[in-house]
Design a protein around this motif. Structure first.
Motif, PDB file in Angstrom:
ATOM      1  N   UNK A  12      96.825  84.720  30.199  1.00  0.00           N
ATOM      2  CA  UNK A  12      98.050  84.449  30.960  1.00  0.00           C
ATOM      3  C   UNK A  12      98.138  82.975  31.334  1.00  0.00           C
ATOM      4  N   UNK A  13      97.011  82.427  31.778  1.00  0.00           N
ATOM      5  CA  UNK A  13      96.992  81.031  32.203  1.00  0.00           C
ATOM      6  C   UNK A  13      97.230  80.109  31.001  1.00  0.00           C
ATOM      7  N   UNK A  14      96.591  80.451  29.890  1.00  0.00           N
ATOM      8  CA  UNK A  14      96.759  79.641  28.675  1.00  0.00           C
ATOM      9  C   UNK A  14      98.232  79.627  28.242  1.00  0.00           C
ATOM     10  N   UNK A  15      98.870  80.837  28.317  1.00  0.00           N
ATOM     11  CA  UNK A  15     100.283  80.940  27.912  1.00  0.00           C
ATOM     12  C   UNK A  15     101.162  80.130  28.861  1.00  0.00           C
ATOM     13  N   UNK A  16     100.888  80.231  30.161  1.00  0.00           N
ATOM     14  CA  UNK A  16     101.716  79.516  31.139  1.00  0.00           C
ATOM     15  C   UNK A  16     101.602  78.000  30.932  1.00  0.00           C
ATOM     16  N   UNK A  17     100.379  77.535  30.699  1.00  0.00           N
ATOM     17  CA  UNK A  17     100.164  76.094  30.492  1.00  0.00           C
ATOM     18  C   UNK A  17     100.882  75.635  29.219  1.00  0.00           C
ATOM     19  N   UNK A  18     100.818  76.491  28.200  1.00  0.00           N
ATOM     20  CA  UNK A  18     101.459  76.100  26.946  1.00  0.00           C
ATOM     21  C   UNK A  18     102.990  76.085  27.092  1.00  0.00           C
ATOM     22  N   UNK A  19     103.569  77.032  27.846  1.00  0.00           N
ATOM     23  CA  UNK A  19     105.025  77.011  28.084  1.00  0.00           C
ATOM     24  C   UNK A  19     105.416  75.761  28.861  1.00  0.00           C
ATOM     25  N   UNK A  20     104.557  75.382  29.816  1.00  0.00           N
ATOM     26  CA  UNK A  20     104.876  74.204  30.639  1.00  0.00           C
ATOM     27  C   UNK A  20     104.845  72.906  29.825  1.00  0.00           C
ATOM     28  N   UNK A  21     104.122  72.937  28.708  1.00  0.00           N
ATOM     29  CA  UNK A  21     104.095  71.736  27.881  1.00  0.00           C
ATOM     30  C   UNK A  21     105.359  71.633  27.028  1.00  0.00           C
ATOM     31  N   UNK A  22     106.113  72.758  26.963  1.00  0.00           N
ATOM     32  CA  UNK A  22     107.311  72.779  26.125  1.00  0.00           C
ATOM     33  C   UNK A  22     108.607  72.738  26.922  1.00  0.00           C
ATOM     34  N   UNK A  23     108.603  73.414  28.090  1.00  0.00           N
ATOM     35  CA  UNK A  23     109.849  73.594  28.854  1.00  0.00           C
ATOM     36  C   UNK A  23     109.661  73.172  30.308  1.00  0.00           C
ATOM     37  N   UNK A  24     110.808  72.872  30.990  1.00  0.00           N
ATOM     38  CA  UNK A  24     110.694  72.599  32.431  1.00  0.00           C
ATOM     39  C   UNK A  24     110.328  73.862  33.205  1.00  0.00           C
ATOM     40  N   UNK A  26     111.612  75.562  35.534  1.00  0.00           N
ATOM     41  CA  UNK A  26     112.624  76.594  35.833  1.00  0.00           C
ATOM     42  C   UNK A  26     113.007  77.400  34.596  1.00  0.00           C
ATOM     43  N   UNK A  27     112.621  76.934  33.440  1.00  0.00           N
ATOM     44  CA  UNK A  27     113.039  77.614  32.194  1.00  0.00           C
ATOM     45  C   UNK A  27     112.585  79.076  32.205  1.00  0.00           C
ATOM     46  N   UNK A  28     113.448  79.978  31.690  1.00  0.00           N
ATOM     47  CA  UNK A  28     113.083  81.416  31.689  1.00  0.00           C
ATOM     48  C   UNK A  28     111.738  81.695  31.016  1.00  0.00           C
ATOM     49  N   UNK A  29     111.402  80.939  29.963  1.00  0.00           N
ATOM     50  CA  UNK A  29     110.104  81.174  29.285  1.00  0.00           C
ATOM     51  C   UNK A  29     108.937  80.898  30.230  1.00  0.00           C
ATOM     52  N   UNK A  30     109.052  79.825  31.016  1.00  0.00           N
ATOM     53  CA  UNK A  30     107.996  79.504  31.975  1.00  0.00           C
ATOM     54  C   UNK A  30     107.944  80.575  33.055  1.00  0.00           C
ATOM     55  N   UNK A  31     109.107  80.928  33.559  1.00  0.00           N
ATOM     56  CA  UNK A  31     109.156  81.927  34.636  1.00  0.00           C
ATOM     57  C   UNK A  31     108.544  83.257  34.177  1.00  0.00           C
ATOM     58  N   UNK A  32     108.873  83.647  32.939  1.00  0.00           N
ATOM     59  CA  UNK A  32     108.332  84.919  32.421  1.00  0.00           C
ATOM     60  C   UNK A  32     106.811  84.826  32.298  1.00  0.00           C
ATOM     61  N   UNK A  33     106.306  83.667  31.856  1.00  0.00           N
ATOM     62  CA  UNK A  33     104.847  83.561  31.694  1.00  0.00           C
ATOM     63  C   UNK A  33     104.152  83.515  33.061  1.00  0.00           C
ATOM     64  N   UNK A  34     104.801  82.934  34.071  1.00  0.00           N
ATOM     65  CA  UNK A  34     104.215  82.949  35.423  1.00  0.00           C
ATOM     66  C   UNK A  34     104.103  84.381  35.925  1.00  0.00           C
ATOM     67  N   UNK A  35     105.171  85.140  35.654  1.00  0.00           N
ATOM     68  CA  UNK A  35     105.218  86.517  36.168  1.00  0.00           C
ATOM     69  C   UNK A  35     104.061  87.343  35.546  1.00  0.00           C
ATOM     70  N   UNK A  97     103.716  81.547  44.361  1.00  0.00           N
ATOM     71  CA  UNK A  97     103.752  80.085  44.500  1.00  0.00           C
ATOM     72  C   UNK A  97     102.396  79.474  44.094  1.00  0.00           C
ATOM     73  N   UNK A  98     101.317  80.124  44.510  1.00  0.00           N
ATOM     74  CA  UNK A  98      99.972  79.629  44.192  1.00  0.00           C
ATOM     75  C   UNK A  98      99.737  79.645  42.678  1.00  0.00           C
ATOM     76  N   UNK A  99     100.254  80.696  42.046  1.00  0.00           N
ATOM     77  CA  UNK A  99     100.029  80.799  40.599  1.00  0.00           C
ATOM     78  C   UNK A  99     100.744  79.668  39.854  1.00  0.00           C
ATOM     79  N   UNK A 100     101.993  79.385  40.259  1.00  0.00           N
ATOM     80  CA  UNK A 100     102.750  78.294  39.629  1.00  0.00           C
ATOM     81  C   UNK A 100     102.016  76.971  39.870  1.00  0.00           C
ATOM     82  N   UNK A 101     101.467  76.817  41.074  1.00  0.00           N
ATOM     83  CA  UNK A 101     100.735  75.586  41.406  1.00  0.00           C
ATOM     84  C   UNK A 101      99.504  75.449  40.504  1.00  0.00           C
TER      85      UNK A 101
END
Ligand SMILES: [Fe+2]
Length: 479
Positions: A12-24, A26-35, A97-101
């Motif tokens: 999950x963390x790897x996916x979230x970090x990789x989405x953050x390298x591609x999108x801002x 707020x992007x739905x892809x980032x939000x979905x990976x955080x969730x 919030x902690x997870x996004x941080x």
């Protein structure tokens, strides 16, 4: 064991970090990976507190080494330690919030991480604390090799070509370590991944082929092209569809034809990538399914028998394939795999090489799980050359209870039956590493080359090179 929970969390963390390298953010892809990532973290913590620690290229959960997870998430390990993270403590329900941080911090988007929340960094150092740096180096080489292959595979699929120099560097690094401690490197080769079969299988084949070659009396000069050929032997499979590779039933004519082209495709890819000087590695890829008795594929026009080095890799290739679970069949025990090699000696396989391979591995190779007549369960750790005495670690007592792993020498007469790792619910490589066997093996001297094996096989350096050149001329004839 919560190892799967840790894997979900890291995935999950790897996916979230990789989405953050591609999108801002707020992007739905980032939000979905955080969730998804937050849910995995919460699942792992399960309302209490857990510590995922990092040390010596390995992940630990509450102080217990996760050997397999460490291999799977080697790249993420680098990212985390690059951010100077030594431990992640999950406390109670995970705050979104902690997870996004956390994800933003690991991705390098922010430089600070707020302490005191439901996720805490570097507050705990729960590891075994023992110095296993030598084994860490070996594991680092192993994961580096898996990573190199993964990149190379993507590159070949995308661009149809790759570069040989990173492969050669990785091979030389691994050989250096495998030669100084073949026992410990064979232990690593009991790691089986079903998800990324080709990569792990190739690295395992490489480790075993190098150990056998060394035992056979070959020198570093020969072991390097053998290691490279073993590592890349199936690179031609990139050209075969996944559907066919994982097809559970009998292949039809067309499917089989596609599969049988992979040795030739692989040999050409190696030559294209490496050019002059890589003929032996290329020959190994071309001939790894050609049999000792002249059958198999492709049919060799230049010589009745495959090259000595191809014969050597063929034995390791088949041994590792048999002992790994695939989509279409179960894994066999290491002992059963040796029996199959013996049955094929003189037919599919070179009998001298099979003999060397078995002398090196022992009747029950490292990672074998045996039930003793007493009812105890043991895992074989290594082989010292004495066929009667097995170096083992007792993991379950005669009442079937898990015990603190305890080294013991088991006499062959005490052995009742062999058990599959899956059936016993045991991960042999992780268990032996945890029991400290890996570090002991690093300290122990490596298996000495078997006397007279080279002479018996009539190896001649010049002839080996000439045969490789002749073999490769056949791939051009076929075009
Ligand atoms: Fe193959």
């Amino acid at each position: 064991m919560k190892e799967e929970g840790v894997q979900d969390f890291l995935k999950g963390l790897r996916a979230a970090v990789s989405q953050l390298s591609l999108y801002p953010l707020e992007h739905p892809n980032c939000q979905a990976s955080f969730k998804r990532g937050r849910a995995a973290a919460e699942n792992l913590a399960d309302g209490s507190e857990v510590v995922v620690a990092l040390k010596g290229y390995a992940f630990f959960l509450n102080g217990t080494l996760l050997a397999y997870t460490s291999l799977m998430f080697a790249n993420l390990y680098q990212d985390l330690s690059g951010r100077e993270i030594e431990s992640i403590t999950l406390v109670g329900p995970t705050d979104a919030k902690d997870y996004v941080a956390l994800a933003s911090f690991v991705a390098g988007l922010v430089t600070d991480f707020e302490p005191g929340g439901s996720i805490r960094l570097n507050e705990s150092h729960l590891t075994h604390g023992e110095d296993d740096s030598a084994f860490s180096d070996l594991r680092f080489s192993y994961t580096g090799m898996v990573g190199t292959l993964r990149n190379l595979d993507h590159r070949v699929a995308r661009e149809g070509t790759f570069e040989m120099s990173p492969v050669m560097e990785a091979v030389e690094d691994l050989i250096e370590q495998a030669m100084s401690s073949s026992g410990a490197s064979l232990l690593l080769s009991t790691v089986k991944s079903h998800d990324e079969y080709t990569f792990y299988h190739s690295v395992n084949t490489c480790l075993m082929a190098v150990a056998t070659g060394h035992y056979f009396g070959l020198t570093r000069k020969d072991l390097i092209p053998i290691g490279a050929g073993a590592l890349l032997h199936d690179i031609g499979k990139v050209a075969v569809s996944q559907q066919i590779l994982n097809y559970p039933g009998r292949l039809d004519r067309e499917q089989w034809k596609e599969i049988t082209l992979h040795p030739q495709e692989g040999a050409q890819a190696i030559l294209a990538a490496g050019g002059p000087g890589h003929e032996i590695a290329s020959t190994i890829a071309l001939e790894h399914h050609a049999r000792f008795d002249g059958l198999g594929y492709p049919r060799l026009s230049a010589s009745p028998q495959p090259h000595l080095f191809s014969r050597l890799v063929a034995v390791s290739d088949v041994y590792d394939a048999i002992t790994t679970r695939r989509a279409y069949r179960r894994a066999e025990t290491p002992h059963r795999a040796l029996q199959l090699l013996l049955q094929g000696a003189g037919g599919a396989f070179d009998p001298d090489i099979v003999r060397s391979f078995i002398s090196l591995m022992g009747i029950f190779p490292p990672g074998s799980i045996l039930r003793l007549l007493s009812g105890e369960l043991v895992v074989i750790s290594h082989h010292t050359g004495d066929l009667e005495e097995l170096q083992a670690v007792v993991v379950r007592n005669n009442s079937g209870e898990d015990i603190e792993p305890e080294p013991r020498i088991v006499n062959i007469d005490e052995v009742g039956s062999q058990v599959l790792a899956e059936a016993a619910g045991i991960e042999p490589a992780a268990l032996l590493e945890e029991a400290g066997v890996a570090s002991q093996l690093i300290a122990a001297t490596s298996a000495a080359p078997e006397e007279g094996a080279m002479e018996r096989s009539g190896v001649d350096e010049q002839e080996l090179r000439d045969q490789a050149t002749r073999s490769l001329s056949s791939i051009y004839e076929r075009d």
